[in-house]
Design a protein around this motif. Sequence first.
Motif, PDB file in Angstrom:
ATOM      1  N   GLY A 181      -4.712   4.591   0.885  1.00  0.00           N
ATOM      2  CA  GLY A 181      -4.584   4.276  -0.530  1.00  0.00           C
ATOM      3  C   GLY A 181      -5.923   4.190  -1.222  1.00  0.00           C
ATOM      4  O   GLY A 181      -6.097   4.694  -2.347  1.00  0.00           O
ATOM      5  N   ASP A 182      -6.894   3.568  -0.556  1.00  0.00           N
ATOM      6  CA  ASP A 182      -8.238   3.473  -1.135  1.00  0.00           C
ATOM      7  C   ASP A 182      -8.864   4.852  -1.293  1.00  0.00           C
ATOM      8  O   ASP A 182      -9.459   5.167  -2.322  1.00  0.00           O
ATOM      9  N   ASP A 226       1.780   6.312  -7.167  1.00  0.00           N
ATOM     10  CA  ASP A 226       0.684   7.179  -7.612  1.00  0.00           C
ATOM     11  C   ASP A 226       0.969   8.660  -7.386  1.00  0.00           C
ATOM     12  O   ASP A 226       0.138   9.511  -7.704  1.00  0.00           O
ATOM     13  N   GLY A 227       2.134   8.979  -6.822  1.00  0.00           N
ATOM     14  CA  GLY A 227       2.539  10.375  -6.685  1.00  0.00           C
ATOM     15  C   GLY A 227       2.060  11.083  -5.442  1.00  0.00           C
ATOM     16  O   GLY A 227       2.201  12.309  -5.342  1.00  0.00           O
ATOM     17  N   ARG A 269      -9.733   6.655  -4.856  1.00  0.00           N
ATOM     18  CA  ARG A 269     -11.053   7.135  -5.280  1.00  0.00           C
ATOM     19  C   ARG A 269     -10.964   8.559  -5.762  1.00  0.00           C
ATOM     20  O   ARG A 269     -11.658   8.954  -6.707  1.00  0.00           O
ATOM     21  N   VAL A 270     -10.062   9.348  -5.162  1.00  0.00           N
ATOM     22  CA  VAL A 270      -9.846  10.705  -5.642  1.00  0.00           C
ATOM     23  C   VAL A 270      -9.334  10.673  -7.074  1.00  0.00           C
ATOM     24  O   VAL A 270      -9.778  11.416  -7.951  1.00  0.00           O
ATOM     25  N   GLU A 271      -8.349   9.778  -7.319  1.00  0.00           N
ATOM     26  CA  GLU A 271      -7.788   9.670  -8.667  1.00  0.00           C
ATOM     27  C   GLU A 271      -8.835   9.248  -9.691  1.00  0.00           C
ATOM     28  O   GLU A 271      -8.861   9.693 -10.824  1.00  0.00           O
ATOM     29  N   ASP A 272      -9.729   8.340  -9.287  1.00  0.00           N
ATOM     30  CA  ASP A 272     -10.749   7.826 -10.204  1.00  0.00           C
ATOM     31  C   ASP A 272     -11.896   8.812 -10.394  1.00  0.00           C
ATOM     32  O   ASP A 272     -12.794   8.563 -11.192  1.00  0.00           O
ATOM     33  N   TRP A 328       0.828  -1.211   0.000  1.00  0.00           N
ATOM     34  CA  TRP A 328       0.000   0.000   0.000  1.00  0.00           C
ATOM     35  C   TRP A 328       0.854   1.251   0.000  1.00  0.00           C
ATOM     36  O   TRP A 328       0.544   2.223  -0.690  1.00  0.00           O
ATOM     37  N   LEU A 329       1.959   1.237   0.759  1.00  0.00           N
ATOM     38  CA  LEU A 329       2.860   2.385   0.734  1.00  0.00           C
ATOM     39  C   LEU A 329       3.529   2.505  -0.635  1.00  0.00           C
ATOM     40  O   LEU A 329       3.678   3.612  -1.174  1.00  0.00           O
TER      41      LEU A 329
END
Length: 407
Positions: free
Chosen positions: A397-398, A223-224, A402-405, A216-217
């Motif tokens: 991470g989740d 993912d930046g 969701r922000v990215e999606d 997850w890290l």
Amino acid sequence: MLERRIELHGHVIDSLILPRVLDAIVEHGVEYEFERFDVGRRNEEASHVCIRLHGRTPEALQSLLDVLQQIGAQVPEEVDANVEPASVDGAFPDRFYSTTNMRTQVRINGRWLDVERPEMDCGILVKNGHAETIAMSDVSRGDIIVVGRDGVRVRPVERERNRQGFEFMGSEVSSEKPKGLAVEEIAAYIRTVKQRGGRVLLVGGPAIVHTGGAPWLARLIRDGWIDVLFAGNALATHDLEFALYQTSLGIYLEKGLPAERGHEHHLRTINRIRMAGGIAKAVEQGIVTHGIMHAAVTSGIDFVLAGSIRDDGPLPEVITDVLQAQRAMRQSLEGVEVCLIVATMLHGIAVGNLMPAEVRTFCVDINPSVVTKLLDRGSFQTTGLVTDADAFLRGLGDALGRVEDGK
């Protein structure tokens, strides 16, 4: 009775600065009276408070003023700061001003200078019309250092004016609150910081790997969302051990069972990385194909691995000189606005000492006393979340995914 005056400016009531000032006055046995008390009538308006102090001895008043200036009170009499040259390398003049991690100014030749790179437990170096913090070990003979407290003023960290989006994490240690909501709000705060160009630092301990949080890290780095990583030999070693042997401390993380001769895995991992010439070269050679350190290398983020006396090996990138490690960390803190301290007490306290008070800090640990110790060391900008490292990183991470999606 001797008299001195102090002034407070800003949002001093809801930030609890005024109560702290009054508590200190009472504890020192000094009498006081309010000369001015202008309270801001609206949320964005600042307050202005003037207090006259009455003490029986100069020593009692000066002792109190030393404390009040650390909180953020200002002595209205504007005088230049006193300075003295350092007489030897690696030591301040006797009466040096010991810094806080809050924004500070010094008055030199009638002009107030912002002290660059606020950091606690340092001195103030004046050079070429600038003022900056300097560590004791970095002082050179002849450096001009601020001494005493005259001509120094501290601006305390005030409570955020718009708290509607972050009310849940208002307390210092969240031990009995829904963790999911807390993680969602941390994710929202990170998103806001990243949108304005700020950087995010993660300070991690080996429990991240032991609890299964390494993937997850690594994802957060790829993912930046993480720009800087601080850790020790242990996190990097066990992350690389997992990449090479699927174990951490010799335990298969997917099965929870010990590997045969698994107690040797961490040492064999270090040896293999040293033979390759370092972590980055092991990644380039295809020896390490996944994990936290693989993500850090391939993503090009800054990382500093600071050694300790108990390290095996250590890995080639580990900085074994603690003063050099501190310097490397200071250089990497430029632009950092959020710090996540996950499952590490000693590294967390060390980094907390290096950071300005305005860096919003979240300390995540299964042990609530870790957060308390960090606060006791002066990192009062810290909010604590008591939970498992894997659960926190998975949830973060989740949430950021969701922000990215766009969800």
